[in-house]
Every structure is written in structure tokens, then in C-alpha cells.
Design an enzyme around this catalytic site. Sequence first.
Site, mmCIF file in Angstrom:
data_model
loop_
_atom_site.group_PDB
_atom_site.id
_atom_site.type_symbol
_atom_site.label_atom_id
_atom_site.label_comp_id
_atom_site.label_asym_id
_atom_site.label_seq_id
_atom_site.Cartn_x
_atom_site.Cartn_y
_atom_site.Cartn_z
ATOM 1 N N ASP A 49 7.160 0.519 6.217
ATOM 2 C CA ASP A 49 6.952 0.405 4.767
ATOM 3 C C ASP A 49 5.455 0.514 4.438
ATOM 4 O OD1 ASP A 49 7.111 -0.478 2.039
ATOM 5 O OD2 ASP A 49 8.975 -1.524 2.542
ATOM 6 N N THR A 90 9.655 1.690 -2.422
ATOM 7 C CA THR A 90 10.528 1.363 -1.286
ATOM 8 C C THR A 90 11.990 1.783 -1.497
ATOM 9 O OG1 THR A 90 9.096 -0.410 -0.593
ATOM 10 C CG2 THR A 90 11.384 -0.566 0.103
ATOM 11 N N ASP A 175 15.857 -6.498 1.491
ATOM 12 C CA ASP A 175 17.262 -6.116 1.271
ATOM 13 C C ASP A 175 17.388 -4.605 1.049
ATOM 14 O OD1 ASP A 175 16.137 -6.127 -1.319
ATOM 15 O OD2 ASP A 175 17.150 -7.969 -1.898
ATOM 16 N N ASP A 322 3.881 -3.374 4.268
ATOM 17 C CA ASP A 322 3.796 -3.230 2.807
ATOM 18 C C ASP A 322 3.244 -4.504 2.168
ATOM 19 O OD1 ASP A 322 4.547 -1.655 0.321
ATOM 20 O OD2 ASP A 322 5.705 -3.475 -0.026
ATOM 21 N N HIS A 326 -0.253 -4.543 0.162
ATOM 22 C CA HIS A 326 -0.350 -4.960 -1.246
ATOM 23 C C HIS A 326 -1.355 -6.091 -1.403
ATOM 24 C CE1 HIS A 326 2.683 -2.700 -3.368
ATOM 25 N NE2 HIS A 326 3.606 -2.970 -2.464
ATOM 26 N N ASP A 369 8.365 5.007 3.806
ATOM 27 C CA ASP A 369 8.987 5.157 2.492
ATOM 28 C C ASP A 369 7.984 5.588 1.426
ATOM 29 O OD1 ASP A 369 7.670 2.755 2.752
ATOM 30 O OD2 ASP A 369 9.191 1.565 1.712
ATOM 31 N N HIS A 503 1.351 1.401 -4.996
ATOM 32 C CA HIS A 503 1.764 2.799 -4.792
ATOM 33 C C HIS A 503 2.742 3.133 -5.900
ATOM 34 C CE1 HIS A 503 5.363 0.798 -3.209
ATOM 35 N NE2 HIS A 503 4.503 -0.023 -2.640
HETATM 36 ZN ZN LIG Z 1 5.169 -1.786 -1.838
#
Ligand SMILES: [Zn+2]
Length: 565
Positions: A49, A90, A175, A322, A326, A369, A503
Site C-alpha cells: 500500500d 486503496t 478491510d 501507507d 501518510h 495500489d 495521494h
Molecule cells: Zn493512503
Amino acid sequence: MNTLKYNSAILLIICIGILNVNSQTIPSTKASIEGFNDAPKLIVGIVIDQMRADYISRFWNKFSERGFKRLVNGGYLCENNYINYTQSETGPGHAAIYTGTTPSINGIVSNDWYSREKNDRVYCVDDFSRESVGTVLIDSNGKKSPANLLSNTIGDQLHLATNFKSKVIAISLKDRGAVLPGGFTSNGTFWYDNVNGKFITSDYYMDTLAPWVIKFNDRKVADSLMKLTWLPSLDIDKYSESTPDDVPYEGVLNSNVLELNKHTFPYYLNKDTLRKTKYKTLRVTPYGNTLLKEFALAALRYEELGKHSATDLFAISFSSTDYVGHNFGINSIELEDTYIKLDKDIAEILDYLEANIGKENLLIFLTADHGAANNVYYSKDHHIPAGLFDSKITEELLKAYLKEKFGVDNLILKFTNLNVYLNQKLIDEKKLSLYEIETAVANFLLKCEGVAYANIAFEIPIFENTYAFHKWIKNDYNAARSGDVLITLLPNWMEWGNTGTTHGSPYNYDTHIPLIFYGWKVVNGTYLPEVNITDIAPTIAHLLNIQPPNGCSGKPIPVPLNGSR
Ligand SMILES: [Zn+2]
């Protein structure tokens, strides 16, 4: 030497040369695969991710020989793999990888969108008709299913092709990182419940949690990992690819915990004893990936993946990259260290796979992703144009403008994810022109700072496919789920805060992602022409000699195979 003879000799050499090159690099064809019996025993999809394509080269000297480098040095690297729609997030990313198509067709237009029908926000994998399994029933963390996905996945196709003899398992901390890859027919889709630190599922998949998952949860791996102190793997001055540890572009690890309310090493994770944050904090450290690695090894062992008569599929999505990106931004030592530690987790999975299933029986692909941008203030400090877009203020100004221009209040239903949803019912009732209002909105937005394009729903379906961003906006647009006006910001502009990054744009930093095929008969090499995220599923379908997913719009990538005729 006779010129004619000389020319013929050169021509002969060139021809032989071409034949030789072709025999080594000619793409696999259907004729080269001797029926389904020749298929690998296990397909492993690894999604990282928020991994940008350039992280492979940026961190190359810091990687071991056993993880990312092993995949590149032994596999087939597609150097120019791009996302071919604008909402690089994502949900859309995982959907595009496994359905082989864009949001316009698979319906996952964003992580969440506004539903006119429900007059509410819809999260891409929410399904409130379902119950949580593996956690308390009222907990909404388990109320998930692929109900919002409009086209099927490569795992579904594998099931259809093998009369459901294949086993398809999907796992992630997120999830949506598990549900979308698992598709409609997975044999098990599991994600991390950040309230109780366990892996859970929903009754869409099974009525009680699989025994091996219960056993794994009982090991309390998340609790053990939260006892660790996050220290850099190398001396801090060895992180030459990143900014110093203490820079203002980074967010703090956890503002609720005094000792973690900072953005510098070391991070004493055991100081987070708050039930409401402890399992969430884990995700924002490299140990979230380690937790998933442990869960992946358990899944491989207990589901006996790669040990069945038909090809199995295992979808793994690592999410901590990810969360860390972030929070700390892409130039942070925290991010670099997360990749150095992930490299070791991936190495462990590869070791297990090769020792227990065999490289020749495995086909692995690794991709992402989406990518991410530089922090806005980091860019500005280096005189690179960047900015923060405030959709709240823009929405207020737009509402006032429309009220004045058309004499009607409440013409906007929702302004979310850079989509403006107009109140079509009210526009009808007042006998106003939808086209005129869409155009007015777009013209207003184009004057707002940070806006590159504002495209109206009337024009998107008839875009010519000649201009990259038009093509990508068209690939995003789903009439039932998208807004009436779609905004694209300028490069390095984002809806975000002062620290860290995000993103979601069509620009290279968000859309240029890695893609490596490894194992089975895959020949080592690189492929330079542009390919897209939607080409992965049809490539797997082609290699397996099965139908691509039902909505697939991508094309197979010519991955060279050993033994191809
Ligand atoms: Zn993200």
C-alpha cells in the site's frame, strides 16, 4: 568483398540475431502452455500500500538480497506500470488489480462516495446487512462484503475455471485491502480489527471464524509487537535517502500518548496502553507489516495453499507502508526504515514459499495500489509548486455563488473526494438546466486556486481518448456513483494537513507503481513499454489459460516464460 554478398551476410546475421532474440524474449502464447496442467500451483499477489515505483531504486542499497532484490534479480520487472484513472486510492487500486478494470466499470470510484439513492456516504466495502465474525456482533468493523464491486476478480475466474477446486484466500490489515482482492467467491477473506487487535471476517464469508484464525488470534501477536521499541534498523546517519529525523514535515506517532506525541526515534510502543489507540498505533509502525507477515505464514500453512489439485490464489496486502507514509511523509527516515523492515518480512514469506511449495510451482506478482506525493511544505521549501486545497471553504463559496446566480439555495447535495454532487431533484423541480448549472460550477471551480480541471458529467463520457488525463478521468467516471463535476487539482496540490502526505491524483508520484512477476517459468528481465494496473489480472488469466475477469479492460503483458515454443 562483393557488396551483394556482404549485404546478404549482414542480412543473414541480422535475421539470426532477430531469431535468437525472439527465442529468448518472445512473449508466451497460448500455444506455449500445455493446457491447465502446466499451471503454477499457487499465485501469490503481494500489494504494498502506497509503494511508489521509485522506492525500488531509492532503497536498493538498503535492501537485503532476500526480499525486494530477490524478486527484481530473479523476476520480470515492468518498469513503467501506471494507474490509468485519477482516483489513486486503496479501494480503487485493489479493485483495479484484481478485476483488471477501472472504476468506471468495477464501480469502486473512490474509497468512499456519496450515494444519491441512500443520501449518505458509502464506504467501498461496507455492507450493513452483514454481521461481524470474530469480534463482537455490534462492531461495524466486520460488517463488510464485496457487495459494492460491480465486476468479478481473477480469483472468481479461477474458481469458475476449476469448478471451484481452487482455494482463494485474501488478507490485509485494511478491510478493503482484503475484501476487494478476495472477490465474491473467496474461501476466506480476513482483515485486522484495530479495536481488539484480531483478524476478523464477516458472515458473508463464513458463520464462525476459521479455527486456524482463532488459534492465530490467541497467540496475541499484536500485543507482543506493541511491547517493542521502534528503533531504526541502521545507524540514524545511514539513512542517506531521507530527510533528518527531526523535520517539521512529519506528524507525531500518537498525540494521545505523551511519550509518542513526537516524530523522532525511538518510539516506545509499550507506552501506548490506551485500549482505544493501542491496536491502531501498531498499524502506523513497520510492525503492522510484521503482524500481517505472521498471519500470512499461518494462512499458507493451515490453508495448505499450493497443495491442491488446482491452482490456488493468495492475496496479501501490506498496509503499514501507507499509514507510515501518510503520517511521516515519504521523505522520512520512518518510511525508509519501514521498507527496510518490510524487505525482511517479504524475505521470510519468500523463504517459506520456496522451501515448501517450490519456486517452479509459484507465480508471484508484487505491485502497489497507488503512490504518494511529497509533503506540500517540503516541496515549497525547495521552491517546487505545491499547495493545500480546502474543499470546505471552496464548497461554501460555491454555494453562495450558485444561490446568487440561480436564485435557489441548496443546489449542492455533497462536495466530497473532489466530486460535486448537484441536487438533481431540486434542479428538476425548479425547471433549471442541469447542464447550465454543471457548467457554472465548473467555471467557478476553474478560478479557484489549485484547480487544474473541472470536468462536467455531460462531457466526460464523450471525451476523445487522445489526451492522457481525459482518458483517465473517463476511466474514473461511473454515472451512478460519481458526481456531476469532477475536480482534478494541480500537481502536488492535495486535500490534507501540514504534516505527512496523501495521494489520489493522476500524477506520476501517485500513479507510477512497481510491478514484478517472479517464479514459475518467468524469465528474468525488464519491460520498458507502459503497462497499466488493469493489465495485471489479464496477464495472470493469460498465463493460466483462463478467462479474464468479466469486466476486464486491461491487456496481457508479454511476460517471457522459459520453455515457450
Ligand atoms: Zn493512503
